[in-house]
Design an enzyme around this catalytic site. Structure first.
Site, PDB file in Angstrom:
ATOM      1  N   TYR A   1     -12.159  14.068  -3.368  1.00  0.00           N
ATOM      2  CA  TYR A   1     -11.308  12.906  -2.412  1.00  0.00           C
ATOM      3  C   TYR A   1     -11.227  11.601  -3.410  1.00  0.00           C
ATOM      4  CZ  TYR A   1      -9.808  10.961   1.711  1.00  0.00           C
ATOM      5  OH  TYR A   1      -8.755  10.439   2.642  1.00  0.00           O
TER       6      TYR A   1
ATOM      7  N   TRP B   1     -12.967   9.470  -4.582  1.00  0.00           N
ATOM      8  CA  TRP B   1     -13.715   8.079  -4.839  1.00  0.00           C
ATOM      9  C   TRP B   1     -15.089   8.212  -5.516  1.00  0.00           C
ATOM     10  CZ3 TRP B   1     -12.183   3.794  -2.335  1.00  0.00           C
ATOM     11  CH2 TRP B   1     -11.274   3.984  -1.375  1.00  0.00           C
TER      12      TRP B   1
END
Length: 780
Positions: A108, A110
């Protein structure tokens, strides 16, 4: 005793960091940050804490040939060389026996703010180098908007770059209607980094300059007190009904901007029929909207009057489209804005995400920095990102997505870094069942979170504080250096070094590394960034100068005219990139898909769960799960700032006083939050800023089941995603519907189980096992 001082950049800000013996002892915001986030305090004490993964580990059940038992079993610690050998052999087996389509690459993005050590870029480049993989499209943050906006406006990126900026709002806007509120917590965050936090300061500046704010949300505290905003409380998931009620009021009063609607839009005729009830027999007037939303009729009429007579900006948070039929919130907001008379005028019209993230809307979204090339994916198969459980549970099943009919492949191996699905996915008990389906799950993690505990092969990796890089955030005005302020634990390396070793085993190291080590790649990307920035008219210094200065201010002003201003002036000369060239309040394309849950125009459709549904008799409270105050998503949940926002070391559930009193719940009580999907323990806080029958439990508490072997265990840490609904927003976008969730709450009975989310699993040295370090073949 060794000490270091340096700078780092993160998705929540830039900081000066002091370490002693490779542990963080002090964190200070950089001088240029005008409104620093306290999230940086989570760095203190984490590098050598109990949660740190120190050696590669392999789930014992996987070595014995079992897929079941993930999350409940012990791990065998192995050497780096042995782990690399196991990973390479398993990847080779899967791609040989099932093809690269059977590999799912999850990330994702991050994991780090650095341009080179960006987890998503690293894993995608790696998987492309070995022949490709099944990937995901869109984001959990705003999947529905990513799909529906192109049908409405043609070019989503143009729209996001040209909607009114905060500077424009300060100067021109009179009314700011914030559907979903303007929470202070979300603008702390920015993908790629934040040099100086500006969003909250601009909001306050706008209020002081005379902008009148109205927040439309079930939670009054979803904005800053300094704005003096009017609060319009409404039932969750009913914003579309309110928007249509406002639109009908404007239509009925004769104040709709017919000139713009007829010259610059298609579908005005359909909109009028929908509002007048000619399509379904239901007039969408203020009284109808009041019955659904709970907003008094007189307040709807007054708000419609202001929208139609003042320069108005309709703001829509990303949270509104993370619900069943979430596409409709943007479609209805666009329709209301088009009718308002403010569309295409300075400071007016519509914008999204104004307090959903820091990058909305300051400088231009274009970046002068280079990114790590990811190569070409030889596998075309993909899924919408929020459909991971459906993918694993239903191989071979067909599904609809944005006009296409796709088929879920048979995934045998999941390789996931830079994200925690046990934080951001819905209905975790369903996902745990799905997680048992693949043969193998491989993850890279610095800490023993639930993602690592539910894997088969766990590779420990360095944190962003233990490597060099540089960072720049989207639409942020600073480019920052990232110092290596600590050494990783002995034997722990970076994601890049793990992938380099695996590709060496698989015979494709040159394609992945291009003959460079990590530092040489950082130097290479800086050189490419200098070339790219020159095209923006920016002269970046040498890397040595960047390291010396620590950060560089950048000026990338927005140059596009206000969204729809050119369309308003001359729709023939400035068409949109839609099939009609106009703003499509009715999309013939979407209507042609024939989706029962997403017609080609704005319509209120009852969500699967809401306070007006029959299910509310059993589960009478609507759960909203906002972003947390003390961290980004679930990152560094074990850090000091994150834990400061908890009580009894558990996440805090906010309840309206009347709802708490009706259940005999007092402030500080431990409570069980439950529905048919699962249950979790949280600590109750009484909060009169919530609408009655609404409770709020922030995301991000590391999943911590009481009995991991139970098919539906009680979570004891306050993770709301054991409760949330795992269905697509609609067949159009297939986004997450996490905010469509009914629950009930009761006082927790009996002795509360201790929180063990930050404890490692049982670890066994390889020397203590009598089994060879290879996976046994089974028929499971």
């Amino acid at each position: 005793m060794s000490t270091r001082t340096g700078r780092t950049a993160s998705h929540w800000g830039s900081y000066e960091v002091d370490t002693r013996d490779d542990e963080v002892v002090d964190v200070r915001p950089v001088p240029e940050d005008a409104d620093p986030s306290p999230i940086g305090q989570n760095y203190r004490g984490i590098l050598r804490g109990r949660s740190r993964i120190l050696r590669p580990a392999v789930r014992r059940g996987w070595l014995e040939g079992r897929r079941t038992g993930r999350g409940a079993e012990e791990f065998v610690e192995v050497s780096q060389e042995e782990a690399v050998e196991l990973i390479a052999a398993e990847l080779d087996r899967v791609r040989r026996d099932h093809g690269n389509e059977a590999i799912y690459g999850g990330s994702y993005g991050w994991g780090s703010a650095g341009r080179f050590h960006h987890a998503q870029s690293q894993v995608h480049r790696f998987l492309n180098a070995i022949g490709g993989y099944t990937r995901s499209y869109n984001t959990y943050s705003h999947a529905a908007d990513e799909i529906v906006l192109p049908h409405l406006v043609g070019d989503r990126e143009w729209f996001l770059r040209s909607v009114p900026s905060w500077e424009e709002i300060v100067e021109h806007t009179e009314e700011f209607i914030a559907f979903g509120g303007l929470p202070r917590r979300s603008p702390q965050i920015n993908p790629g980094g934040v040099g100086s936090h500006l969003t909250v300061l601009r909001q306050v500046e706008a209020a002081r300059n005379g902008v009148h704010f109205t927040i439309v949300t079930p939670i009054r505290s979803d904005t800053n007190d300094e704005l003096g905003a009017d609060w319009l409380p409404l039932r969750p998931n009913t914003d579309v009904a309110l928007m249509l009620g406002l639109a009908h009021t404007i239509l009925d009063s004769g104040r709709a901007d017919v000139d713009f609607l007829e010259r610059c839009c298609v579908g005005w005729d359909v909109v009028q029929k929908e509002l007048r009830g000619e399509l379904d027999g239901v007039v969408k007037d203020a009284e109808w909207a009041s019955g659904i939303t709970g907003v008094p009729v007189e307040r709807i009429l007054a708000l419609a009057e202001r929208i139609a007579t003042r320069r108005t900006l309709i703001g829509v948070t990303w949270s509104l489209q993370r619900q069943h039929h979430g596409e409709q919130s943007y479609w209805a907001a666009m329709t209301l804005a088009a009718m308002s008379g403010s569309m295409g005028r300075p400071g007016g019209g519509i914008g999204t995400g104004y307090s959903s993230m820091h990058n909305a809307h300051h400088g231009d979204r274009r970046s002068p920095a280079a990114a790590l090339p990811q190569g070409r994916n030889a596998v075309a198969t993909h899924i919408p990102v929020a459909r991971i459980s459906d993918l694993l549970l239903n191989p071979g099943r067909a599904f609809d997505y944005n006009g296409s009919r796709l088929i879920y492949p048979d995934i045998r191996l999941v390789y996931w870094i830079g994200g925690n699905p046990f934080h951001h996915h819905q209905d975790l008990n369903r996902m745990r069942r799905a997680w048992e389906k693949p043969d193998t799950i491989i993850v890279h993690e610095p800490f023993w979170n639930a993602h690592a505990k539910h894997a088969d092969i766990v590779m420990p990796v360095a944190t962003s504080l233990e490597r060099n890089d540089f960072a720049i955030g989207m639409a942020d005005g600073w480019l920052s250096w990232m110092d290596r302020v600590a050494e990783p634990p002995e034997g722990v390396v970076t994601d890049y070094e793990v992938f380099s070793a695996v590709t060496e085993k698989l015979g494709c190291a040159e394609e992945f590394t291009e003959g460079r080590d990590a530092w040489e790649w950082v130097v290479e990307l800086w050189g490419r960034s200098r070339t790219k920035a020159a095209g923006f008219g920016i002269d970046l210094p040498t890397m040595a100068e960047l390291r010396e200065r620590g950060s560089i201010p950048l000026e990338i002003p927005r140059t596009l005219p206000t969204a729809f201003s050119e369309l308003r002036a001359d729709p023939e000369a400035h068409p949109l990139r839609t099939p009609s060239g106009r703003l499509e309040l009715y999309s013939e394309t979407v209507a042609g898909f024939g989706y029962a849950d997403c017609p080609g125009w704005a319509r209120w459709m009852e969500p699967a769960e809401w306070l007006g549904s029959p299910l509310a008799r059993r589960h009478p409270l609507h759960l909203v799960s906002p972003q947390p105050d003390g961290k980004l998503h679930s990152q560094l949940d074990h850090g000091q700032e994150s834990r400061r926002h908890k009580r009894e070391d558990r996440a805090v559930l906010r309840m309206n006083p009347a709802d708490a009193s009706a259940r005999g719940i007092r402030d500080g009580d431990l409570v069980r939050v439950f529905n048919d999907r699962g249950a979790t323990i949280a600590c109750a806080t009484i909060d009169d800023t919530l609408l009655e029958r609404v409770v709020a439990l922030p995301t991000g508490a590391w999943y911590d089941p009481v009995d991991p072997a139970d098919p539906a265990p009680l979570d004891k840490h306050g993770n709301p995603n054991v409760l949330t609904l795992d269905i697509g927003t609609s067949a159009l976008a297939q986004g997450p519907s996490s905010h469509t969730c009914l629950v009930d709450v009761e006082t927790f009975a009996g002795e509360a189980p201790p929180v063990t989310a930050f404890e490692p699993p049982r670890l066994i040295p390889a020397s203590d096992t009598d089994r060879p370090l290879r996976r046994e073949e089974t028929d499971e």
